[in-house]
Design a protein around this motif. Sequence first.
Motif, mmCIF file in Angstrom:
data_model
loop_
_atom_site.group_PDB
_atom_site.id
_atom_site.type_symbol
_atom_site.label_atom_id
_atom_site.label_comp_id
_atom_site.label_asym_id
_atom_site.label_seq_id
_atom_site.Cartn_x
_atom_site.Cartn_y
_atom_site.Cartn_z
ATOM 1 N N TYR A 22 0.829 -1.210 0.000
ATOM 2 C CA TYR A 22 0.000 0.000 0.000
ATOM 3 C C TYR A 22 0.862 1.257 0.000
ATOM 4 O O TYR A 22 0.613 2.200 -0.769
ATOM 5 N N GLU A 23 1.887 1.296 0.822
ATOM 6 C CA GLU A 23 2.735 2.487 0.915
ATOM 7 C C GLU A 23 3.516 2.719 -0.380
ATOM 8 O O GLU A 23 3.706 3.861 -0.801
ATOM 9 N N LEU A 26 1.005 4.103 -2.839
ATOM 10 C CA LEU A 26 0.668 5.470 -2.462
ATOM 11 C C LEU A 26 1.764 6.431 -2.906
ATOM 12 O O LEU A 26 1.478 7.514 -3.435
ATOM 13 N N ASP A 42 -4.166 14.614 1.046
ATOM 14 C CA ASP A 42 -3.613 13.342 1.517
ATOM 15 C C ASP A 42 -4.704 12.307 1.756
ATOM 16 O O ASP A 42 -4.558 11.133 1.414
ATOM 17 N N GLN A 46 -5.082 8.564 -0.062
ATOM 18 C CA GLN A 46 -5.153 7.304 0.670
ATOM 19 C C GLN A 46 -6.382 6.501 0.253
ATOM 20 O O GLN A 46 -6.303 5.288 0.027
ATOM 21 N N THR A 268 -8.459 5.324 7.583
ATOM 22 C CA THR A 268 -8.731 6.130 6.391
ATOM 23 C C THR A 268 -9.942 6.999 6.691
ATOM 24 O O THR A 268 -10.815 6.612 7.473
#
Length: 269
Positions: A22-23, A26, A42, A46, A268
Amino acid sequence: TATPTEPLAATVNGQPITLAAYERELARYEQAQAQLGQPVADNDQQNVVLAALIEKQLIMQAAAAENISITPAMVDEKMAELQTAAGGAEPFSQWLALNQWTAADFHEALTTELIIGHMRDRVTAAVPTTSEQVNARYIQVNDAELAETLHQRALAGDDFAFLAQQNSVDKATAVNGGELGFFARGSLLVPEVETAAFALQAPGDISEVISVTDADSEQTIYYLVQLIARDAERPLTAERRYGLLQQTFQAWLDDLRTQADIELLIDTP
């Protein structure tokens, strides 16, 4: 000693989306948006990235259930095409590095994208290339009395196109006598006009006065519709068929999401 568990961002039907994956996604998304000059909040980033990863997981699970697979040779062929398009091995390697990809990670991502493409083709295979379409003229006015007068004049034999040119407030179509061109169901912004057009049976038939009240402004607008022609199997425009393909695939994906067990393991908005 228990083996440490890798941190997760989410699970989809029990299958993990790791926090590291995920990071990485992103970071690529943020970089791509910045390169396009389209920075977003941001929180929005996300949500977009995690939603996309969940969708990919759902599609890949469905593809596995359908026994859809991609051979390494197919991926290598696609990699070679991309490398050629980039101008050779060196420029392609530079592009990978610039976009935070290792060759192995990109190969895996490309495998996923090819499988998703095959699944998309299977889901949308039944979307037609033709549909029943009508060509119609219409008149749009803001006055009920004028609409009724124009209706009576059209029924009495006055030229509908001339009435549209002289009276319709939709100037974009008025110059062409109110003609809309051929369209399929689901194409017009005013569904009531579309419904009336398809309800007419023979060329030259004229609808009753149609009144539509805007929910926001509470203004009532009046329409008259005349059928020009009907085609039972007219080829869809590329734009319209693309829209149908997108709608069909999205509806299938929405159904997958509704039935899935999705657990979010990061905060989130």
